[in-house]
Design an enzyme around this catalytic site. Structure first.
Site, PDB file in Angstrom:
ATOM      1  N   GLU A   7       0.793  -1.240   0.000  1.00 15.29           N
ATOM      2  CA  GLU A   7       0.000   0.000   0.000  1.00 15.29           C
ATOM      3  C   GLU A   7       0.819   1.281   0.000  1.00 15.29           C
ATOM      4  O   GLU A   7       0.923   1.971   1.022  1.00 15.29           O
ATOM      5  CB  GLU A   7      -0.931   0.024   1.211  1.00 15.29           C
ATOM      6  CG  GLU A   7      -1.984  -1.050   1.196  1.00 15.29           C
ATOM      7  CD  GLU A   7      -3.009  -0.899   2.326  1.00 15.29           C
ATOM      8  OE1 GLU A   7      -2.900   0.060   3.105  1.00 15.29           O
ATOM      9  OE2 GLU A   7      -3.922  -1.732   2.394  1.00 15.29           O
ATOM     10  N   GLU A  40      -5.595  -8.432   1.266  1.00 22.30           N
ATOM     11  CA  GLU A  40      -6.051  -8.077   2.611  1.00 22.30           C
ATOM     12  C   GLU A  40      -7.539  -7.770   2.586  1.00 22.30           C
ATOM     13  O   GLU A  40      -8.026  -7.035   1.706  1.00 22.30           O
ATOM     14  CB  GLU A  40      -5.351  -6.819   3.160  1.00 22.30           C
ATOM     15  CG  GLU A  40      -3.973  -7.063   3.693  1.00 22.30           C
ATOM     16  CD  GLU A  40      -3.346  -5.809   4.292  1.00 22.30           C
ATOM     17  OE1 GLU A  40      -4.083  -4.904   4.759  1.00 22.30           O
ATOM     18  OE2 GLU A  40      -2.105  -5.730   4.278  1.00 22.30           O
TER      19      GLU A  40
HETATM   20  C1  GCO Z   1      -2.718  -2.221   5.478  1.00 26.57           C
HETATM   21  C2  GCO Z   1      -2.297  -2.744   6.509  1.00 26.57           C
HETATM   22  C3  GCO Z   1      -2.596  -3.236   7.784  1.00 26.57           C
HETATM   23  C4  GCO Z   1      -3.697  -2.686   8.632  1.00 26.57           C
HETATM   24  C5  GCO Z   1      -5.033  -3.104   8.137  1.00 26.57           C
HETATM   25  C6  GCO Z   1      -6.175  -2.758   9.054  1.00 26.57           C
HETATM   26  O1  GCO Z   1      -2.016  -2.680   4.582  1.00 26.57           O
HETATM   27  O2  GCO Z   1      -3.550  -1.357   5.501  1.00 26.57           O
HETATM   28  O3  GCO Z   1      -1.518  -3.790   5.950  1.00 26.57           O
HETATM   29  O4  GCO Z   1      -1.340  -2.949   8.278  1.00 26.57           O
HETATM   30  O5  GCO Z   1      -3.503  -3.161   9.892  1.00 26.57           O
HETATM   31  O6  GCO Z   1      -5.261  -2.491   6.920  1.00 26.57           O
HETATM   32  O7  GCO Z   1      -6.358  -1.389   9.129  1.00 26.57           O
END
Ligand code: GCO
Length: 483
Positions: free
Chosen positions: A208, A395
């Site tokens: 990200e 994710e």
């Molecule tokens: C992301 C993150 C996570 C966060 C998850 C929850 O990539 O945004 O990998 O680190 O913990 O998104 O908010």
């Protein structure tokens, strides 16, 4: 969207497959009881096909702890979390989920829930404590142990090279705003790919960009906590170059690699059909969903939709147009919420979100609207780029106020969340979207950045006082679903 709308959509094409499949839909409402959930959800693992990847995702800083153990250097997050007022309740991830010492137990738990993929990240300052130069053998050894444990129990290790924990010494020289990051990052990628490439075939370059570049260099609520439009634009460009360069290095060093990278996504809609709100939504969409994928695909920055991006050209050097591009084997989509957008006077973006709580819609503890259909929409949107061959949901997950009752955690709302989001993935596949994996965020509770330990995303509950683990009902649900 209500169930009848799904029926409408799936009914349109009218093929046998769709008709026989539409009964599989049925979003459940938040707070509905378990019986009605089960009645509505009748997908099985087999519906996603034999090659579909089922996994869990985690990140080094959020789980490992051991922040200064065995020669590890300081990261931007170690540094940032010590500044007052940056993290809720002054918490930090010095210990976190203690994954550094408990990785065997945690990988056994992942195995017990029947997942076949564990996506985790490598901590750059654990490998190169000074950012570049001297390599920390103990750091290299740790990830060998993690990888070997995965392989021993039949879990594929998927490595994210960078999940936000930059060595602080590099941040002191400008971090992502310094073009030298290209050399620094390349050196780090060379080291880890040569070290682990014999054992690990699935790699993701960055986690990200949007989150660490906008959160760290523009909004400032994430490490390193800077707020500056010029720094932000430089960091955008440098991260784009590093993303592609990382892909090239993996290709060179890892025979047979499956190379991806991951993007933050959100489903964006205008408040209503007034032109000013439609344009505001389009700017937000460009900033969130298009800013990082499009240059990687050779489409340049979406500067027509978001004119401030034109200023990035100042930071181009000859050859950058080509260097920004890499042909990834897969793209990881990370989805959490829908955002409703209206016009505002906020500089550059001239848009703002209408918060979930002001709209009276279901939301989690981070005020992310729970909107499963949005996952379908972002998958569909990404599948429309010609250059993307393969998508994975790398994710998806939610935080709910978990409580331990009699040694158990009854997180029915999280189970509903997964069921509804899996419906969206299934629907996308029916619509010929090439999405071939679903990874839950996250295997265990962990440190949620500026929110500290307030929110829990795990399938496994952790008592952070004792480090005791309890598989939540949602973990048991996956165990059954993935059997
Ligand atoms: C992301 C993150 C996570 C966060 C998850 C929850 O990539 O945004 O990998 O680190 O913990 O998104 O908010």
């Amino acid at each position: 969207m209500k169930r009848r709308d799904w029926v409408k959509i799936t009914g349109v094409a009218g093929t046998g497959l769709l008709l026989s499949s539409y009964m599989k839909f049925g979003y459940t409402k938040m707070g509905s009881n378990k019986a009605s959930v089960d009645a509505a959800f009748n997908l099985s693992k087999a519906d996603f096909g034999p090659d579909f990847k089922w996994g869990v995702s985690a990140a080094a800083y959020q789980t490992e702890g051991a922040w200064n153990a065995d020669g590890k250097g300081e990261s931007t997050w170690d540094h940032f979390s010590r500044k007052s007022g940056k993290i809720e309740r002054g918490e930090n991830a010095d210990v976190a989920a203690d994954f550094y010492h408990r990785y065997e137990e945690d990988i056994d738990l992942i195995k017990s829930m029947n997942f076949k993929v564990f996506r985790f990240s490598i901590s750059w300052p654990r490998i190169l404590p000074s950012g570049t130069g001297e390599i920390n053998q103990a750091g290299l050894d740790f990830y060998h142990r993690v990888i070997d444990k995965c392989l021993a129990v039949g879990i594929e290790p998927w490595i994210t090279i960078y999940h936000w924990d930059l060595p602080q010494v590099l941040e002191d020289q400008g971090g992502w705003t310094n073009r030298k990051i290209l050399d620094w990052f390349s050196e780090y990628v060379e080291v880890v790919t040569k070290e682990y490439g014999g054992k690990v075939k699935n790699w993701m370059v960055l986690n990200e960009q949007f989150s660490f570049v906008a959160g760290g260099y523009l909004a400032g609520y994430m490490a390193p906590g800077r707020r500056n439009i010029r720094g932000f634009l430089k960091a955008v460009h440098h991260s784009v170059l590093c993303n592609a360069e990382g892909g090239r290095i993996i290709r060179r060093n890892v025979a047979g690699a499956n190379i991806g990278t991951t993007f933050f996504t959100a489903h964006i809609e205008p408040l209503n059909q007034e032109q000013k709100h439609i344009e505001a939504a389009s700017r937000v969409d460009a900033g969130i969903n298009r800013l990082f994928i499009e240059p990687a695909l050779g489409l340049g920055y979406p500067e027509n939709a978001l004119p401030v991006l034109k200023k990035i050209h100042k930071y181009y050097e000859p050859g950058d147009e080509d260097r920004m591009i890499f042909d990834f084997d897969f793209i990881g989509v990370q989805y959490y919420f829908r955002a409703i957008v209206e016009k505002s006077i906020i500089p550059y973006i001239q848009a703002k979100e209408v918060k979930a709580k002001d709209r009276g819609v279901p939301a989690n503890e981070l005020e992310y609207e729970i909107y499963p259909e949005g996952l379908y929409h972002v998958l569909k949107k990404f599948s429309e780029y010609k250059g993307i061959r393969n998508l994975l949901v790398t994710e998806n997950g939610t935080c709910v106020p978990d409580r331990v009752e009699g040694g158990k955690v009854h997180d029915a709302r999280r189970i509903e969340y997964f069921k509804n989001h899996l419906q969206s993935v299934f629907k996308a596949r029916l619509d010929d979207v090439n999405v071939n994996g679903y990874f839950v965020w996250s295997p265990t509770d962990n440190f949620e950045w500026d929110k500290g330990f307030r929110t829990r995303f795990g399938l496994v509950y952790i008592d952070f006082q004792t480090q005791q683990r309890i598989v939540k009902d949602s973990g048991l649900w996956f165990q059954e679903f993935l059997k």
